[in-house]
Design a protein around this motif. Structure first.
Motif, PDB file in Angstrom:
ATOM      1  N   THR A 244      58.215  60.064  58.856  1.00 29.09           N
ATOM      2  CA  THR A 244      58.981  60.349  57.634  1.00 29.09           C
ATOM      3  C   THR A 244      60.441  59.915  57.698  1.00 29.09           C
ATOM      4  O   THR A 244      61.130  59.926  56.690  1.00 29.09           O
ATOM      5  CB  THR A 244      58.936  61.859  57.301  1.00 29.09           C
ATOM      6  OG1 THR A 244      59.283  62.588  58.472  1.00 29.09           O
ATOM      7  CG2 THR A 244      57.557  62.279  56.827  1.00 29.09           C
ATOM      8  N   ASN A 245      60.913  59.528  58.892  1.00 25.90           N
ATOM      9  CA  ASN A 245      62.301  59.091  59.012  1.00 25.90           C
ATOM     10  C   ASN A 245      62.344  57.561  59.003  1.00 25.90           C
ATOM     11  O   ASN A 245      62.035  56.912  59.990  1.00 25.90           O
ATOM     12  CB  ASN A 245      62.888  59.649  60.324  1.00 25.90           C
ATOM     13  CG  ASN A 245      64.357  59.319  60.479  1.00 25.90           C
ATOM     14  OD1 ASN A 245      64.902  58.469  59.754  1.00 25.90           O
ATOM     15  ND2 ASN A 245      65.017  59.955  61.440  1.00 25.90           N
ATOM     16  N   ALA A 246      62.760  57.017  57.867  1.00 27.01           N
ATOM     17  CA  ALA A 246      62.740  55.550  57.711  1.00 27.01           C
ATOM     18  C   ALA A 246      63.644  54.845  58.709  1.00 27.01           C
ATOM     19  O   ALA A 246      63.403  53.687  59.072  1.00 27.01           O
ATOM     20  CB  ALA A 246      63.145  55.178  56.287  1.00 27.01           C
ATOM     21  N   SER A 247      64.705  55.519  59.179  1.00 25.01           N
ATOM     22  CA  SER A 247      65.616  54.815  60.094  1.00 25.01           C
ATOM     23  C   SER A 247      65.300  55.037  61.568  1.00 25.01           C
ATOM     24  O   SER A 247      65.987  54.494  62.433  1.00 25.01           O
ATOM     25  CB  SER A 247      67.083  55.108  59.791  1.00 25.01           C
ATOM     26  OG  SER A 247      67.245  56.365  59.240  1.00 25.01           O
ATOM     27  N   TYR A 248      64.277  55.804  61.863  1.00 26.14           N
ATOM     28  CA  TYR A 248      63.862  55.931  63.259  1.00 26.14           C
ATOM     29  C   TYR A 248      62.881  54.793  63.550  1.00 26.14           C
ATOM     30  O   TYR A 248      61.788  54.750  62.981  1.00 26.14           O
ATOM     31  CB  TYR A 248      63.202  57.291  63.515  1.00 26.14           C
ATOM     32  CG  TYR A 248      62.591  57.384  64.895  1.00 26.14           C
ATOM     33  CD1 TYR A 248      63.397  57.296  66.033  1.00 26.14           C
ATOM     34  CD2 TYR A 248      61.214  57.500  65.061  1.00 26.14           C
ATOM     35  CE1 TYR A 248      62.836  57.337  67.301  1.00 26.14           C
ATOM     36  CE2 TYR A 248      60.656  57.557  66.329  1.00 26.14           C
ATOM     37  CZ  TYR A 248      61.468  57.464  67.443  1.00 26.14           C
ATOM     38  OH  TYR A 248      60.914  57.494  68.693  1.00 26.14           O
ATOM     39  N   ASP A 249      63.278  53.869  64.415  1.00 25.81           N
ATOM     40  CA  ASP A 249      62.436  52.697  64.644  1.00 25.81           C
ATOM     41  C   ASP A 249      62.650  52.120  66.046  1.00 25.81           C
ATOM     42  O   ASP A 249      63.424  51.185  66.231  1.00 25.81           O
ATOM     43  CB  ASP A 249      62.743  51.627  63.582  1.00 25.81           C
ATOM     44  CG  ASP A 249      61.892  50.377  63.777  1.00 25.81           C
ATOM     45  OD1 ASP A 249      60.952  50.404  64.609  1.00 25.81           O
ATOM     46  OD2 ASP A 249      62.173  49.376  63.105  1.00 25.81           O
TER      47      ASP A 249
END
Ligand SMILES: *[C@@H]1O[C@H](CO)[C@@H](O)[C@H](O)[C@H]1NC(C)=O
Ligand SMILES: *[C@@H]1O[C@H](CO)[C@@H](O)[C@H](O)[C@H]1NC(C)=O
Ligand SMILES: *[C@@H]1O[C@H](CO)[C@@H](O)[C@H](O)[C@H]1NC(C)=O
Ligand SMILES: *[C@@H]1O[C@H](CO)[C@@H](O)[C@H](O)[C@H]1NC(C)=O
Length: 264
Positions: A244-249
């Protein structure tokens, strides 16, 4: 017939729900790029049929020969064949005529035989895969032609290179496959490619990162269009742990795509 009565949360806003999902299938696509999101859309079509009304799915290819999920590599013939419901040319022809069936010959077309007349696509999904490195001129022109009439455009993985070559990402934020980053980010003009991003939304365009990120991108789309409770309920029903965290990559670093700080 199985009973599919659902007890899911209501859709947040039913004023402009998409009715027609199109998937533009290039010659060799990565299976989950298509089937991950398709699974999510299928859950909407199934559990929420009373709210959305009947939903339509179109599989679109450049020509009449089936596409495949087999990688386009010598000695590799490992894939599912995918027949289209409509070709790029036929869709554009019908769009030019306002989707009216005014010629007898068209009564023989696949969509009439299946009993569902072709209608405008609301959401176009553009999967990636090895085929995007070949000739995808027709797919690029198709995206260029239909984008103005879409509610939403979603690319996943190297499908971004098709929509970037159509000029649709120009001046926009986007992401793409991290392992193919160097090649995939050469397309488009002034595209702000964001390395550490599971997916990126800019206006009505979603771009997903590589392969498995397709499914999370579809859930992000569902969360915005149908509501977060609907997205989570479908994920739970599918026994799927969402990202759900788009910036965790972590894959940006793993594949040397860079960090968002050094890039901007
Ligand atoms: C749709 O509504 C009908 C009639 O109320 C009901 O029988 C059916 O279970 C509903 N379908 C779903 C998927 O909720
Ligand atoms: C519902 O969706 C429509 C169409 O996207 C939008 O114009 C409207 O502002 C939305 N309403 C709410 C309460 O979010
Ligand atoms: C429709 O298909 C049938 C059976 O293939 C064929 O006999 C007929 O001529 C076709 N009609 C048109 C208008 O193409
Ligand atoms: C999302 O991930 C980023 C990058 O790891 C992190 O900095 C941020 O705190 C996370 N946000 C949330 C809400 O967990």
């Amino acid at each position: 017939m199985a009973t599919l009565a659902h007890a899911g949360p209501p859709i947040a806003n039913t004023t402009a729900l998409p009715k027609h999902i199109g998937i533009l299938v290039a010659p060799s696509i990565t299976p989950i790029d298509m089937f991950g999101p398709l699974d999510v859309f299928t859950a909407i079509a199934m559990y929420y049929v009373n709210e959305t009304g009947p939903m339509q799915l179109s599989i679109i290819t450049a020509n009449d020969t089936p596409a495949t999920t087999s990688p386009p590599l010598k000695g590799v013939d490992f894939g599912v064949k995918l027949w289209s419901t409509v070709t790029v040319d036929h869709y554009l022809e019908m769009a030019a005529k306002g989707f009216s069936m005014d010629h007898a010959a068209e009564c023989n077309s696949t969509e009439m035989q299946s009993g569902t007349p072709l209608s405008p696509i609301d959401v176009l999904l553009v999967p990636g895969g090895g085929g995007t490195r070949g000739n995808v001129d027709k797919e690029i022109s198709f995206v260029k032609a239909v984008y103005p009439s879409l509610q939403y455009l979603i690319s996943v993985c190297t499908g971004s290179t098709i929509i970037a070559r159509a000029g649709i990402l120009d001046g926009k934020k986007a992401t793409t496959n991290k392992k193919a980053w160097k090649w995939a980010t050469t397309f488009g003009t002034n595209v702000e490619y964001i390395p550490a991003a599971r997916w990126v939304k800019d206006g009505n365009i979603y771009t997903g990162s590589g392969v498995s990120a397709a499914t999370d991108t579809a859930y992000a789309f569902v969360a915005e269009v149908y509501g977060e409770p609907v997205a989570q309920w479908i994920a739970d029903a599918s026994e799927y742990t969402r990202w759900t965290n788009a910036s965790y990559d972590p894959f940006a670093e793993r594949w040397g795509a860079g960090t968002n700080e050094t890039k901007s």
